[in-house]
Design a protein around this motif. Structure first.
Motif, mmCIF file in Angstrom:
data_model
loop_
_atom_site.group_PDB
_atom_site.id
_atom_site.type_symbol
_atom_site.label_atom_id
_atom_site.label_comp_id
_atom_site.label_asym_id
_atom_site.label_seq_id
_atom_site.Cartn_x
_atom_site.Cartn_y
_atom_site.Cartn_z
ATOM 1 N N TYR A 1 0.867 -1.344 0.103
ATOM 2 C CA TYR A 1 0.091 0.029 -0.127
ATOM 3 C C TYR A 1 0.898 1.296 -0.087
ATOM 4 N N HIS A 2 1.971 1.287 0.867
ATOM 5 C CA HIS A 2 2.826 2.421 0.973
ATOM 6 C C HIS A 2 3.487 2.667 -0.296
ATOM 7 N N LEU A 3 4.077 1.751 -1.016
ATOM 8 C CA LEU A 3 4.608 1.874 -2.341
ATOM 9 C C LEU A 3 3.674 2.232 -3.405
ATOM 10 N N THR B 1 13.518 -1.741 2.382
ATOM 11 C CA THR B 1 12.444 -1.241 2.278
ATOM 12 C C THR B 1 11.505 -1.353 3.623
ATOM 13 N N LEU B 2 11.462 -2.405 4.171
ATOM 14 C CA LEU B 2 10.896 -2.911 5.577
ATOM 15 C C LEU B 2 11.161 -2.144 6.564
ATOM 16 N N ASP B 3 12.609 -2.049 6.550
ATOM 17 C CA ASP B 3 13.168 -1.391 7.996
ATOM 18 C C ASP B 3 12.961 0.086 7.730
ATOM 19 N N LYS B 4 12.970 0.710 6.591
ATOM 20 C CA LYS B 4 12.577 2.234 6.232
ATOM 21 C C LYS B 4 11.173 2.373 6.899
ATOM 22 N N PHE B 5 10.345 1.362 6.365
ATOM 23 C CA PHE B 5 8.870 1.645 6.272
ATOM 24 C C PHE B 5 8.586 1.470 8.021
#
Length: 110
Positions: free
Chosen positions: A62-64, A86-90
């Motif tokens: 959803y974020h992307l 990406t998961l860490d940043k999110f």
């Protein structure tokens, strides 16, 4: 993106997930077909049952797609190449948004 789902459940129905993301169930089904990282279980009736891990992955998708404007192919590539990063940043962004909301609430009480 804050997703309001009941904590501690092992599985969420597609209706619960769609409502939490404020999207149609058809979009969740479409993303399920398009993204390999989603692996919902199916019950005896064939209904998709999403795990908390699936919900996290849906938040990332959803974020992307919705918030950052990625195409589906771009999001797939991004997830494959840098899923951990990406998961860490999110997760960092999500935590910072929660802290901001708490600070705003405290400020409003002053």
């Amino acid at each position: 993106m804050n997703v309001n789902l009941q904590e501690g459940k092992r599985y969420y129905s597609i209706g619960e997930v769609a409502k939490a993301f404020d999207v149609n169930t058809s979009l969740i089904r479409f993303w399920d077909k398009e993204f390999d990282i989603l692996k919902p279980k199916k019950n005896a009736k064939g209904n998709r049952m999403f795990t908390p891990e699936d919900v996290k992955n849906l938040q990332l998708i959803y974020h992307l797609v919705k918030e950052r404007g990625f195409t589906l192919e771009g999001a797939k590539t991004h997830l494959k190449e840098g899923q951990k990063k990406t998961l860490d940043k999110f997760e960092i962004i999500s935590k910072l948004e929660a802290v901001k909301a708490q600070l705003t609430a405290i400020k409003n009480q002053l």
